[in-house]
Design a protein around this motif. Structure first.
Motif, PDB file in Angstrom:
ATOM      1  N   ASP A  22      10.670  -0.597   6.169  1.00  0.00           N
ATOM      2  CA  ASP A  22      10.138  -1.305   5.007  1.00  0.00           C
ATOM      3  C   ASP A  22       9.251  -0.370   4.189  1.00  0.00           C
ATOM      4  OD1 ASP A  22      11.397  -3.603   5.805  1.00  0.00           O
ATOM      5  OD2 ASP A  22       9.643  -4.419   6.845  1.00  0.00           O
ATOM      6  N   PRO A  23       9.208  -0.585   2.885  1.00  0.00           N
ATOM      7  CA  PRO A  23       8.400   0.283   2.035  1.00  0.00           C
ATOM      8  C   PRO A  23       6.914   0.021   2.226  1.00  0.00           C
ATOM      9  CG  PRO A  23       9.255  -1.542   0.756  1.00  0.00           C
ATOM     10  CD  PRO A  23       9.888  -1.647   2.112  1.00  0.00           C
ATOM     11  N   PRO A  25       3.355  -1.383   1.204  1.00  0.00           N
ATOM     12  CA  PRO A  25       3.129  -2.650   0.486  1.00  0.00           C
ATOM     13  C   PRO A  25       3.077  -2.488  -1.025  1.00  0.00           C
ATOM     14  CG  PRO A  25       1.665  -2.483   2.377  1.00  0.00           C
ATOM     15  CD  PRO A  25       2.351  -1.154   2.253  1.00  0.00           C
ATOM     16  N   ARG A  27       4.813  -0.509  -2.756  1.00  0.00           N
ATOM     17  CA  ARG A  27       6.117  -0.137  -3.298  1.00  0.00           C
ATOM     18  C   ARG A  27       7.192  -1.131  -2.872  1.00  0.00           C
ATOM     19  NH1 ARG A  27       6.293   2.480  -7.456  1.00  0.00           N
ATOM     20  NH2 ARG A  27       8.255   3.535  -6.980  1.00  0.00           N
ATOM     21  N   ASP A  28       6.767  -2.356  -2.596  1.00  0.00           N
ATOM     22  CA  ASP A  28       7.688  -3.405  -2.159  1.00  0.00           C
ATOM     23  C   ASP A  28       8.129  -4.192  -3.385  1.00  0.00           C
ATOM     24  OD1 ASP A  28       9.194  -5.101  -0.680  1.00  0.00           O
ATOM     25  OD2 ASP A  28       7.525  -6.091   0.330  1.00  0.00           O
ATOM     26  N   ASP A  31      12.628  -9.854  -4.615  1.00  0.00           N
ATOM     27  CA  ASP A  31      12.373 -11.138  -3.966  1.00  0.00           C
ATOM     28  C   ASP A  31      13.623 -11.528  -3.198  1.00  0.00           C
ATOM     29  OD1 ASP A  31      12.086 -13.953  -3.447  1.00  0.00           O
ATOM     30  OD2 ASP A  31      10.482 -13.992  -4.943  1.00  0.00           O
ATOM     31  N   ARG A  74       9.614   5.542  -1.533  1.00  0.00           N
ATOM     32  CA  ARG A  74      10.202   4.906  -2.710  1.00  0.00           C
ATOM     33  C   ARG A  74       9.639   5.522  -3.986  1.00  0.00           C
ATOM     34  NH1 ARG A  74      11.002   2.670   2.396  1.00  0.00           N
ATOM     35  NH2 ARG A  74      12.455   0.903   2.280  1.00  0.00           N
ATOM     36  N   ARG A 231      15.581  -4.772  -5.915  1.00  0.00           N
ATOM     37  CA  ARG A 231      15.186  -5.168  -4.559  1.00  0.00           C
ATOM     38  C   ARG A 231      14.913  -3.931  -3.716  1.00  0.00           C
ATOM     39  NH1 ARG A 231      18.438  -9.970  -1.765  1.00  0.00           N
ATOM     40  NH2 ARG A 231      16.757  -9.534  -0.301  1.00  0.00           N
ATOM     41  N   ALA A 232      15.735  -2.908  -3.896  1.00  0.00           N
ATOM     42  CA  ALA A 232      15.529  -1.619  -3.219  1.00  0.00           C
ATOM     43  C   ALA A 232      15.309  -0.576  -4.308  1.00  0.00           C
ATOM     44  CB  ALA A 232      16.744  -1.261  -2.369  1.00  0.00           C
TER      45      ALA A 232
END
Length: 341
Positions: A22-23, A25, A27-28, A31, A74, A231-232
Protein backbone atom coordinates in the motif's frame (compact mmCIF):
# COMPACT_ATOMS: atom_id res chain seq x y z
CA UNK A 1 10.69 -11.87 3.88
CA UNK A 2 9.67 -11.08 0.30
CA UNK A 3 11.96 -9.59 -2.33
CA UNK A 4 12.09 -5.77 -2.04
CA UNK A 5 12.61 -5.28 -5.75
CA UNK A 6 9.36 -5.16 -7.67
CA UNK A 7 11.21 -4.23 -10.85
CA UNK A 8 14.27 -6.49 -11.12
CA UNK A 9 15.76 -5.39 -14.43
CA UNK A 10 15.75 -8.95 -15.78
CA UNK A 11 13.55 -8.22 -18.84
CA UNK A 12 11.54 -11.35 -17.97
CA UNK A 13 7.82 -10.50 -17.62
CA UNK A 14 6.33 -11.29 -14.21
CA UNK A 15 3.51 -10.27 -11.87
CA UNK A 16 5.65 -8.68 -9.17
CA UNK A 17 3.59 -5.48 -9.37
CA UNK A 18 0.76 -7.40 -7.71
CA UNK A 19 2.70 -7.45 -4.44
CA UNK A 20 3.47 -3.72 -4.41
CA UNK A 21 2.54 -2.67 -0.85
CA UNK A 22 0.00 0.00 0.00
CA UNK A 23 1.17 3.54 -0.67
CA UNK A 24 2.16 6.01 2.05
CA UNK A 25 -0.98 7.62 3.52
CA UNK A 26 -0.19 10.91 1.79
CA UNK A 27 0.00 9.16 -1.60
CA UNK A 28 -3.17 7.07 -1.30
CA UNK A 29 -5.49 7.93 -4.17
CA UNK A 30 -8.90 6.88 -5.40
CA UNK A 31 -11.85 5.23 -3.80
CA UNK A 32 -12.88 1.58 -3.70
CA UNK A 33 -16.31 2.65 -4.96
CA UNK A 34 -14.92 4.17 -8.15
CA UNK A 35 -15.66 2.16 -11.28
CA UNK A 36 -12.45 0.43 -12.36
CA UNK A 37 -11.19 0.83 -15.94
CA UNK A 38 -9.71 -2.40 -17.38
CA UNK A 39 -6.64 -2.43 -19.61
CA UNK A 40 -4.68 -5.08 -21.48
CA UNK A 41 -1.53 -5.79 -19.47
CA UNK A 42 0.09 -7.69 -22.32
CA UNK A 43 -0.16 -5.07 -25.07
CA UNK A 44 3.49 -4.18 -25.57
CA UNK A 45 3.42 -2.52 -28.94
CA UNK A 46 4.83 0.73 -30.32
CA UNK A 47 3.06 1.51 -33.58
CA UNK A 48 2.78 -1.87 -35.31
CA UNK A 49 5.81 -3.58 -33.83
CA UNK A 50 6.66 -5.41 -30.67
CA UNK A 51 9.20 -4.03 -28.22
CA UNK A 52 12.45 -5.95 -28.68
CA UNK A 53 14.39 -2.94 -27.36
CA UNK A 54 12.75 -3.28 -23.94
CA UNK A 55 13.92 -6.90 -23.69
CA UNK A 56 17.47 -5.77 -24.46
CA UNK A 57 17.51 -2.94 -21.92
CA UNK A 58 20.56 -3.01 -19.65
CA UNK A 59 19.48 -1.91 -16.15
CA UNK A 60 22.19 -1.55 -13.51
CA UNK A 61 21.64 -1.44 -9.75
CA UNK A 62 21.19 2.35 -9.62
CA UNK A 63 18.40 2.16 -12.21
CA UNK A 64 16.69 -0.73 -10.43
CA UNK A 65 16.81 1.08 -7.09
CA UNK A 66 15.44 4.32 -8.56
CA UNK A 67 12.57 2.58 -10.36
CA UNK A 68 11.53 0.70 -7.24
CA UNK A 69 11.77 3.81 -5.09
CA UNK A 70 9.41 5.61 -7.47
CA UNK A 71 7.03 2.63 -7.45
CA UNK A 72 6.94 2.39 -3.64
CA UNK A 73 6.57 6.14 -3.05
CA UNK A 74 4.18 6.72 -5.96
CA UNK A 75 6.36 9.53 -7.24
CA UNK A 76 7.41 10.50 -10.79
CA UNK A 77 10.91 9.43 -11.88
CA UNK A 78 12.92 12.28 -13.41
CA UNK A 79 15.62 10.74 -15.62
CA UNK A 80 18.43 12.95 -16.89
CA UNK A 81 21.37 12.23 -19.16
CA UNK A 82 22.78 12.78 -22.62
CA UNK A 83 20.78 11.77 -25.70
CA UNK A 84 20.97 8.07 -26.49
CA UNK A 85 21.69 6.73 -22.96
CA UNK A 86 18.33 4.94 -22.67
CA UNK A 87 16.14 7.42 -20.80
CA UNK A 88 12.99 6.85 -22.86
CA UNK A 89 13.56 3.11 -23.26
CA UNK A 90 13.43 2.71 -19.47
CA UNK A 91 9.66 3.24 -19.56
CA UNK A 92 9.30 0.42 -22.10
CA UNK A 93 11.51 -1.87 -20.02
CA UNK A 94 9.44 -1.35 -16.87
CA UNK A 95 6.12 -1.76 -18.70
CA UNK A 96 7.36 -4.94 -20.37
CA UNK A 97 8.79 -6.62 -17.27
CA UNK A 98 5.89 -5.73 -14.95
CA UNK A 99 3.25 -6.43 -17.60
CA UNK A 100 1.74 -2.96 -17.37
CA UNK A 101 0.57 -2.75 -20.96
CA UNK A 102 1.20 -0.10 -23.57
CA UNK A 103 3.32 2.87 -22.56
CA UNK A 104 1.40 6.15 -22.71
CA UNK A 105 3.65 8.68 -24.45
CA UNK A 106 3.56 12.47 -24.23
CA UNK A 107 6.38 14.08 -26.28
CA UNK A 108 6.73 17.62 -24.93
CA UNK A 109 7.75 20.76 -26.79
CA UNK A 110 7.75 24.48 -26.07
CA UNK A 111 4.05 24.79 -26.98
CA UNK A 112 2.80 21.87 -24.87
CA UNK A 113 0.21 22.69 -22.21
CA UNK A 114 -1.18 20.79 -19.24
CA UNK A 115 -4.62 20.74 -20.88
CA UNK A 116 -3.13 19.02 -23.96
CA UNK A 117 -1.75 16.23 -21.79
CA UNK A 118 -5.01 15.80 -19.89
CA UNK A 119 -7.73 15.84 -22.56
CA UNK A 120 -9.06 17.23 -25.83
CA UNK A 121 -12.58 18.57 -26.24
CA UNK A 122 -14.19 18.82 -29.68
CA UNK A 123 -16.11 22.04 -29.15
CA UNK A 124 -16.92 22.41 -32.86
CA UNK A 125 -18.49 18.96 -33.03
CA UNK A 126 -20.51 19.70 -29.90
CA UNK A 127 -21.83 22.96 -31.39
CA UNK A 128 -22.81 21.17 -34.59
CA UNK A 129 -24.73 18.56 -32.58
CA UNK A 130 -26.53 21.29 -30.62
CA UNK A 131 -27.43 23.05 -33.88
CA UNK A 132 -28.90 19.83 -35.30
CA UNK A 133 -30.91 19.28 -32.11
CA UNK A 134 -32.34 22.81 -32.28
CA UNK A 135 -33.32 22.28 -35.92
CA UNK A 136 -35.02 18.98 -35.07
CA UNK A 137 -36.98 20.65 -32.27
CA UNK A 138 -38.02 23.57 -34.49
CA UNK A 139 -39.31 21.20 -37.18
CA UNK A 140 -41.24 19.07 -34.73
CA UNK A 141 -38.83 16.16 -34.76
CA UNK A 142 -37.60 14.30 -31.72
CA UNK A 143 -34.05 15.64 -31.08
CA UNK A 144 -31.34 13.01 -30.80
CA UNK A 145 -30.05 12.31 -27.30
CA UNK A 146 -26.87 14.30 -26.66
CA UNK A 147 -23.84 12.44 -25.30
CA UNK A 148 -21.21 14.98 -24.35
CA UNK A 149 -18.71 12.21 -23.61
CA UNK A 150 -18.38 11.56 -27.35
CA UNK A 151 -16.53 14.84 -27.71
CA UNK A 152 -13.85 14.20 -25.10
CA UNK A 153 -10.66 12.20 -25.66
CA UNK A 154 -8.23 11.82 -22.80
CA UNK A 155 -4.59 12.71 -23.40
CA UNK A 156 -1.71 10.48 -22.28
CA UNK A 157 -1.49 12.13 -18.85
CA UNK A 158 -5.26 12.07 -18.44
CA UNK A 159 -5.39 8.40 -19.40
CA UNK A 160 -2.63 7.53 -16.91
CA UNK A 161 -4.76 9.13 -14.17
CA UNK A 162 -7.86 7.08 -15.00
CA UNK A 163 -9.07 4.65 -12.29
CA UNK A 164 -6.98 1.57 -13.08
CA UNK A 165 -6.26 -0.98 -10.35
CA UNK A 166 -2.60 -1.17 -11.39
CA UNK A 167 -0.35 1.74 -12.39
CA UNK A 168 -0.16 2.65 -16.04
CA UNK A 169 3.25 3.64 -17.41
CA UNK A 170 3.49 7.22 -18.66
CA UNK A 171 6.48 8.67 -20.51
CA UNK A 172 6.68 12.49 -20.52
CA UNK A 173 9.54 12.89 -22.93
CA UNK A 174 11.95 15.85 -22.93
CA UNK A 175 10.23 17.86 -20.20
CA UNK A 176 13.17 20.28 -20.33
CA UNK A 177 11.90 21.50 -23.73
CA UNK A 178 8.58 22.61 -22.23
CA UNK A 179 7.31 26.09 -21.53
CA UNK A 180 8.70 27.37 -18.24
CA UNK A 181 5.29 27.00 -16.52
CA UNK A 182 4.53 23.37 -17.41
CA UNK A 183 6.54 21.68 -14.60
CA UNK A 184 4.73 23.83 -12.02
CA UNK A 185 1.40 23.13 -13.70
CA UNK A 186 2.05 19.41 -13.30
CA UNK A 187 2.55 19.72 -9.52
CA UNK A 188 -1.13 19.87 -8.55
CA UNK A 189 -2.02 16.95 -10.82
CA UNK A 190 0.83 14.83 -9.41
CA UNK A 191 -0.08 15.76 -5.85
CA UNK A 192 -3.83 15.24 -6.10
CA UNK A 193 -3.93 12.36 -8.58
CA UNK A 194 -7.02 13.85 -10.19
CA UNK A 195 -8.25 16.55 -12.56
CA UNK A 196 -11.51 18.06 -13.73
CA UNK A 197 -12.86 18.09 -17.28
CA UNK A 198 -14.64 21.43 -17.16
CA UNK A 199 -16.96 20.75 -20.09
CA UNK A 200 -18.26 17.56 -18.45
CA UNK A 201 -18.58 19.24 -15.06
CA UNK A 202 -20.79 21.93 -16.60
CA UNK A 203 -22.99 19.27 -18.19
CA UNK A 204 -23.26 17.20 -14.99
CA UNK A 205 -26.78 18.44 -14.15
CA UNK A 206 -28.17 16.72 -17.24
CA UNK A 207 -25.56 13.97 -17.69
CA UNK A 208 -23.84 13.09 -14.43
CA UNK A 209 -21.91 10.07 -15.72
CA UNK A 210 -20.29 9.78 -19.13
CA UNK A 211 -17.80 7.46 -20.77
CA UNK A 212 -14.83 8.90 -22.65
CA UNK A 213 -12.14 7.49 -24.91
CA UNK A 214 -8.61 7.08 -23.51
CA UNK A 215 -5.46 7.98 -25.44
CA UNK A 216 -4.55 4.34 -26.12
CA UNK A 217 -7.93 3.39 -27.64
CA UNK A 218 -8.51 0.93 -24.78
CA UNK A 219 -11.64 0.47 -22.70
CA UNK A 220 -13.67 3.64 -22.17
CA UNK A 221 -13.18 5.53 -18.91
CA UNK A 222 -16.17 6.36 -16.73
CA UNK A 223 -16.20 10.00 -15.61
CA UNK A 224 -18.59 11.20 -12.91
CA UNK A 225 -19.44 14.90 -12.64
CA UNK A 226 -16.40 15.77 -14.71
CA UNK A 227 -13.79 14.35 -12.30
CA UNK A 228 -11.10 11.85 -13.31
CA UNK A 229 -9.29 10.33 -10.33
CA UNK A 230 -6.65 7.61 -10.30
CA UNK A 231 -6.81 4.56 -8.05
CA UNK A 232 -3.18 3.55 -8.61
CA UNK A 233 -0.75 6.41 -9.20
CA UNK A 234 0.92 5.85 -12.58
CA UNK A 235 4.60 5.06 -13.00
CA UNK A 236 5.71 8.33 -14.59
CA UNK A 237 9.06 8.71 -16.36
CA UNK A 238 10.03 12.30 -17.14
CA UNK A 239 13.11 12.58 -19.33
CA UNK A 240 15.44 15.56 -19.58
CA UNK A 241 18.55 16.23 -21.62
CA UNK A 242 19.61 18.83 -19.06
CA UNK A 243 18.79 21.86 -21.21
CA UNK A 244 17.22 23.71 -18.26
CA UNK A 245 16.87 23.66 -14.49
CA UNK A 246 13.65 22.83 -12.67
CA UNK A 247 12.15 24.60 -9.65
CA UNK A 248 12.87 23.06 -6.22
CA UNK A 249 9.16 22.42 -5.62
CA UNK A 250 9.09 20.24 -8.72
CA UNK A 251 12.35 18.43 -7.95
CA UNK A 252 11.38 17.48 -4.39
CA UNK A 253 8.30 15.72 -5.69
CA UNK A 254 10.34 13.54 -8.04
CA UNK A 255 12.71 10.62 -7.60
CA UNK A 256 15.80 11.61 -9.59
CA UNK A 257 18.03 9.35 -11.65
CA UNK A 258 20.99 10.41 -13.78
CA UNK A 259 22.13 8.05 -16.51
CA UNK A 260 25.81 8.64 -17.30
CA UNK A 261 27.20 8.28 -20.79
CA UNK A 262 28.41 4.75 -21.54
CA UNK A 263 30.79 5.72 -24.33
CA UNK A 264 33.86 5.06 -22.15
CA UNK A 265 32.58 1.82 -20.64
CA UNK A 266 33.71 -0.93 -23.00
CA UNK A 267 32.16 -3.77 -21.01
CA UNK A 268 28.74 -2.12 -20.97
CA UNK A 269 28.93 -1.23 -24.65
CA UNK A 270 29.68 -4.85 -25.50
CA UNK A 271 26.75 -5.98 -23.34
CA UNK A 272 24.43 -3.55 -25.15
CA UNK A 273 25.59 -4.80 -28.54
CA UNK A 274 25.12 -8.45 -27.51
CA UNK A 275 21.64 -7.74 -26.17
CA UNK A 276 20.41 -5.89 -29.27
CA UNK A 277 22.40 -7.74 -31.94
CA UNK A 278 23.12 -11.24 -30.61
CA UNK A 279 24.41 -12.35 -34.02
CA UNK A 280 27.17 -9.72 -34.17
CA UNK A 281 30.55 -11.29 -34.90
CA UNK A 282 34.06 -10.41 -33.77
CA UNK A 283 34.30 -7.60 -36.31
CA UNK A 284 31.90 -5.63 -34.09
CA UNK A 285 34.86 -5.09 -31.77
CA UNK A 286 36.43 -2.82 -34.39
CA UNK A 287 33.35 -0.61 -34.37
CA UNK A 288 33.19 -0.55 -30.56
CA UNK A 289 36.81 0.58 -30.39
CA UNK A 290 36.19 3.21 -33.06
CA UNK A 291 33.11 4.39 -31.16
CA UNK A 292 35.05 4.78 -27.90
CA UNK A 293 37.87 6.59 -29.67
CA UNK A 294 35.54 9.06 -31.39
CA UNK A 295 33.42 9.53 -28.24
CA UNK A 296 36.50 10.83 -26.46
CA UNK A 297 36.50 13.89 -28.75
CA UNK A 298 32.77 14.58 -29.15
CA UNK A 299 29.24 13.51 -28.26
CA UNK A 300 27.91 10.19 -29.55
CA UNK A 301 24.82 8.09 -28.73
CA UNK A 302 24.67 4.35 -28.25
CA UNK A 303 22.12 3.92 -31.05
CA UNK A 304 24.81 5.17 -33.44
CA UNK A 305 27.00 2.30 -32.25
CA UNK A 306 24.20 -0.20 -32.86
CA UNK A 307 23.61 1.19 -36.34
CA UNK A 308 27.31 0.88 -37.15
CA UNK A 309 27.54 -2.69 -35.85
CA UNK A 310 24.46 -3.64 -37.86
CA UNK A 311 26.02 -2.22 -41.01
CA UNK A 312 29.28 -3.98 -40.21
CA UNK A 313 27.47 -7.29 -40.47
CA UNK A 314 26.54 -6.47 -44.07
CA UNK A 315 30.01 -5.51 -45.33
CA UNK A 316 30.60 -8.96 -46.83
CA UNK A 317 28.43 -7.91 -49.77
CA UNK A 318 30.04 -6.54 -52.90
CA UNK A 319 30.48 -2.79 -52.89
CA UNK A 320 29.90 -2.41 -49.14
CA UNK A 321 31.98 0.22 -47.28
CA UNK A 322 34.92 -0.83 -45.14
CA UNK A 323 34.89 -0.45 -41.32
CA UNK A 324 36.63 2.93 -41.40
CA UNK A 325 34.09 4.27 -43.86
CA UNK A 326 31.20 2.94 -41.74
CA UNK A 327 32.64 4.74 -38.73
CA UNK A 328 32.88 8.01 -40.61
CA UNK A 329 29.35 7.66 -41.99
CA UNK A 330 27.51 6.65 -38.82
CA UNK A 331 29.65 7.75 -35.89
CA UNK A 332 29.41 11.46 -36.56
CA UNK A 333 29.52 13.71 -33.51
CA UNK A 334 26.22 15.12 -32.33
CA UNK A 335 27.86 18.33 -31.08
CA UNK A 336 29.22 19.15 -34.53
CA UNK A 337 30.51 22.61 -33.67
CA UNK A 338 32.31 21.40 -30.54
CA UNK A 339 33.87 18.56 -32.46
CA UNK A 340 35.06 20.85 -35.22
CA UNK A 341 33.29 18.88 -37.95
Amino acid sequence: MSEWRIYKGTSEPHDGIDRLPDPPPWRDFGDAEDEVTPFDRDVLVVGRRRLPRSAAYQADESIIEAVNTALYLRRPLLVTGDPGVGKSTLADAVASELRLGKVLRWPVNSKSTLREGLYRYDSLGRLEEASVARHQTATGQQPSQADVGRYVVLGPLGTALAPYTLPRVLLIDEIDKSDIDLPNDLLDVFEEGEFKILELARAAETQETVRVQPADDGAEVTVRRGMVRCRAFPFVVLTSNGEREFPPAFLRRCVRLHLPAVSDDGARLRAIVRAHLPGADQRAEQIIEAFMERAATGELATDQLLNAVYLMGRTVQEGAPDPDRIARLVLQHLNVTAAGE
